[in-house]
Design a protein around this motif. Structure first.
Motif, PDB file in Angstrom:
ATOM      1  N   ASP A 166       0.847  -1.177   0.000  1.00 31.15           N
ATOM      2  CA  ASP A 166       0.000   0.000   0.000  1.00 31.15           C
ATOM      3  C   ASP A 166       0.890   1.238   0.000  1.00 31.15           C
ATOM      4  OD1 ASP A 166      -2.242   1.606   0.137  1.00 31.15           O
ATOM      5  OD2 ASP A 166      -2.381   1.481   2.309  1.00 31.15           O
ATOM      6  N   SER A 167       0.638   2.155  -0.906  1.00 32.44           N
ATOM      7  CA  SER A 167       1.436   3.380  -0.968  1.00 32.44           C
ATOM      8  C   SER A 167       0.537   4.569  -0.693  1.00 32.44           C
ATOM      9  CB  SER A 167       2.100   3.533  -2.328  1.00 32.44           C
ATOM     10  OG  SER A 167       2.847   4.718  -2.362  1.00 32.44           O
ATOM     11  N   GLN A 168       0.536   5.013   0.525  1.00 34.18           N
ATOM     12  CA  GLN A 168      -0.252   6.170   0.920  1.00 34.18           C
ATOM     13  C   GLN A 168       0.584   7.443   0.817  1.00 34.18           C
ATOM     14  OE1 GLN A 168      -3.465   6.043   2.790  1.00 34.18           O
ATOM     15  NE2 GLN A 168      -3.746   3.908   2.288  1.00 34.18           N
ATOM     16  N   HIS A 169       1.860   7.291   0.470  1.00 35.06           N
ATOM     17  CA  HIS A 169       2.770   8.427   0.451  1.00 35.06           C
ATOM     18  C   HIS A 169       2.862   9.021  -0.947  1.00 35.06           C
ATOM     19  CE1 HIS A 169       3.949   7.362   4.491  1.00 35.06           C
ATOM     20  NE2 HIS A 169       4.064   6.116   4.077  1.00 35.06           N
ATOM     21  N   ILE A 170       3.151  10.298  -0.997  1.00 34.29           N
ATOM     22  CA  ILE A 170       3.354  10.978  -2.263  1.00 34.29           C
ATOM     23  C   ILE A 170       4.792  11.488  -2.306  1.00 34.29           C
ATOM     24  CG2 ILE A 170       0.927  11.586  -2.574  1.00 34.29           C
ATOM     25  CD1 ILE A 170       1.575  14.387  -1.520  1.00 34.29           C
ATOM     26  N   PHE A 171       5.185  12.029  -3.437  1.00 41.84           N
ATOM     27  CA  PHE A 171       6.532  12.552  -3.584  1.00 41.84           C
ATOM     28  C   PHE A 171       6.713  13.796  -2.720  1.00 41.84           C
ATOM     29  CE2 PHE A 171       6.298   9.795  -7.188  1.00 41.84           C
ATOM     30  CZ  PHE A 171       7.609   9.361  -7.362  1.00 41.84           C
ATOM     31  N   PRO A 172       7.961  14.060  -2.290  1.00 40.16           N
ATOM     32  CA  PRO A 172       8.228  15.260  -1.490  1.00 40.16           C
ATOM     33  C   PRO A 172       7.864  16.519  -2.271  1.00 40.16           C
ATOM     34  CG  PRO A 172      10.158  13.806  -1.527  1.00 40.16           C
ATOM     35  CD  PRO A 172       9.165  13.255  -2.500  1.00 40.16           C
ATOM     36  N   PRO A 173       7.460  17.574  -1.579  1.00 37.86           N
ATOM     37  CA  PRO A 173       7.101  18.818  -2.258  1.00 37.86           C
ATOM     38  C   PRO A 173       8.276  19.382  -3.057  1.00 37.86           C
ATOM     39  CG  PRO A 173       6.651  18.959   0.104  1.00 37.86           C
ATOM     40  CD  PRO A 173       7.350  17.667  -0.131  1.00 37.86           C
ATOM     41  N   GLY A 174       7.943  20.086  -4.109  1.00 36.92           N
ATOM     42  CA  GLY A 174       8.959  20.738  -4.935  1.00 36.92           C
ATOM     43  C   GLY A 174       8.444  20.921  -6.348  1.00 36.92           C
ATOM     44  N   ALA A 175       9.157  21.724  -7.112  1.00 39.71           N
ATOM     45  CA  ALA A 175       8.773  21.945  -8.507  1.00 39.71           C
ATOM     46  C   ALA A 175       8.918  20.631  -9.264  1.00 39.71           C
ATOM     47  CB  ALA A 175       9.661  23.022  -9.121  1.00 39.71           C
ATOM     48  N   GLY A 176       7.829  20.089  -9.729  1.00 38.84           N
ATOM     49  CA  GLY A 176       7.829  18.817 -10.443  1.00 38.84           C
ATOM     50  C   GLY A 176       7.164  17.690  -9.676  1.00 38.84           C
ATOM     51  N   ALA A 177       6.884  17.919  -8.385  1.00 42.59           N
ATOM     52  CA  ALA A 177       6.239  16.873  -7.577  1.00 42.59           C
ATOM     53  C   ALA A 177       4.880  16.496  -8.145  1.00 42.59           C
ATOM     54  CB  ALA A 177       6.104  17.330  -6.127  1.00 42.59           C
ATOM     55  N   GLU A 178       4.137  17.482  -8.668  1.00 44.62           N
ATOM     56  CA  GLU A 178       2.818  17.180  -9.219  1.00 44.62           C
ATOM     57  C   GLU A 178       2.930  16.273 -10.439  1.00 44.62           C
ATOM     58  OE1 GLU A 178       4.548  20.527 -11.289  1.00 44.62           O
ATOM     59  OE2 GLU A 178       4.215  20.281  -9.158  1.00 44.62           O
ATOM     60  N   ILE A 179       4.010  16.422 -11.209  1.00 40.46           N
ATOM     61  CA  ILE A 179       4.217  15.536 -12.366  1.00 40.46           C
ATOM     62  C   ILE A 179       4.521  14.127 -11.865  1.00 40.46           C
ATOM     63  CG2 ILE A 179       5.624  15.060 -14.402  1.00 40.46           C
ATOM     64  CD1 ILE A 179       6.189  18.101 -14.553  1.00 40.46           C
ATOM     65  N   ALA A 180       5.415  14.022 -10.885  1.00 37.89           N
ATOM     66  CA  ALA A 180       5.772  12.708 -10.335  1.00 37.89           C
ATOM     67  C   ALA A 180       4.551  12.012  -9.735  1.00 37.89           C
ATOM     68  CB  ALA A 180       6.870  12.865  -9.285  1.00 37.89           C
ATOM     69  N   ASN A 181       3.742  12.766  -8.978  1.00 37.93           N
ATOM     70  CA  ASN A 181       2.562  12.172  -8.350  1.00 37.93           C
ATOM     71  C   ASN A 181       1.539  11.714  -9.384  1.00 37.93           C
ATOM     72  OD1 ASN A 181       3.305  12.337  -5.605  1.00 37.93           O
ATOM     73  ND2 ASN A 181       2.839  14.505  -5.608  1.00 37.93           N
ATOM     74  N   SER A 182       1.396  12.452 -10.468  1.00 38.96           N
ATOM     75  CA  SER A 182       0.383  12.088 -11.459  1.00 38.96           C
ATOM     76  C   SER A 182       0.897  11.100 -12.493  1.00 38.96           C
ATOM     77  CB  SER A 182      -0.155  13.338 -12.163  1.00 38.96           C
ATOM     78  OG  SER A 182       0.856  13.943 -12.944  1.00 38.96           O
ATOM     79  N   GLN A 183       2.191  11.080 -12.746  1.00 37.23           N
ATOM     80  CA  GLN A 183       2.713  10.209 -13.801  1.00 37.23           C
ATOM     81  C   GLN A 183       3.430   8.962 -13.269  1.00 37.23           C
ATOM     82  OE1 GLN A 183       2.048  10.619 -17.009  1.00 37.23           O
ATOM     83  NE2 GLN A 183       0.912  12.484 -16.590  1.00 37.23           N
ATOM     84  N   CYS A 184       4.351   9.130 -12.353  1.00 37.58           N
ATOM     85  CA  CYS A 184       5.132   7.992 -11.853  1.00 37.58           C
ATOM     86  C   CYS A 184       4.278   7.015 -11.052  1.00 37.58           C
ATOM     87  CB  CYS A 184       6.298   8.469 -10.995  1.00 37.58           C
ATOM     88  SG  CYS A 184       7.450   9.548 -11.865  1.00 37.58           S
ATOM     89  N   MET A 185       3.333   7.583 -10.276  1.00 36.97           N
ATOM     90  CA  MET A 185       2.546   6.732  -9.381  1.00 36.97           C
ATOM     91  C   MET A 185       1.462   5.943 -10.106  1.00 36.97           C
ATOM     92  SD  MET A 185       2.630   8.934  -5.870  1.00 36.97           S
ATOM     93  CE  MET A 185       1.718   7.718  -4.954  1.00 36.97           C
ATOM     94  N   ILE A 186       1.394   6.071 -11.412  1.00 34.25           N
ATOM     95  CA  ILE A 186       0.513   5.190 -12.180  1.00 34.25           C
ATOM     96  C   ILE A 186       0.997   3.755 -12.015  1.00 34.25           C
ATOM     97  CG2 ILE A 186      -0.203   4.532 -14.511  1.00 34.25           C
ATOM     98  CD1 ILE A 186      -0.040   7.531 -15.250  1.00 34.25           C
TER      99      ILE A 186
END
Length: 112
Positions: free
Chosen positions: A40-60
């Motif tokens: 189970d991955s309840q965690h997201i990427f650390p804040p920073g410029a690009g985190a929203e891309i990592a959260n939406s793309q990598c976590m697929i």
């Protein structure tokens, strides 16, 4: 050749395998189900410029922890890895986000 179907439910994957030659195999082998429970991955990427891309793309496909536990990589290596995910594995990430994501991953887990 094996045919398969996968159903993903939250953090649970169920895969049904079917063999192509029904005459040679028993019904038990033809319709077997394999079940795997993923972490189970309840965690997201650390804040920073690009985190929203990592959260939406990598976590697929990956957990944030799986990505951030990689060895420190340079921006060029991150770009290569990201492009491999896009071309070899079909990640639906737009090409215009590759540089921003590589820069972010280098910042949070890389070699500048």
């Amino acid at each position: 050749m094996l045919a398969f179907a996968a159903v993903v439910l939250t953090s649970h994957v169920s895969i049904t395998l079917a063999e192509p030659s029904p005459k040679a195999l028993s019904p038990a082998i033809l319709n077997r189900t394999v079940t795997a429970t993923l972490p189970d991955s309840q965690h997201i990427f650390p804040p920073g410029a690009g985190a929203e891309i990592a959260n939406s793309q990598c976590m697929i496909c990956h957990s944030a922890g799986m990505v951030t536990r990689q060895p420190p990589l340079s921006m060029s290596v991150w770009k290569s890895e990201i492009n491999k995910m896009r071309t070899a594995y079909g990640a639906p990430m737009p090409e215009d986000q590759v540089d921003a994501l590589a820069k972010y991953l280098t910042t949070v887990n890389g070699k500048p």
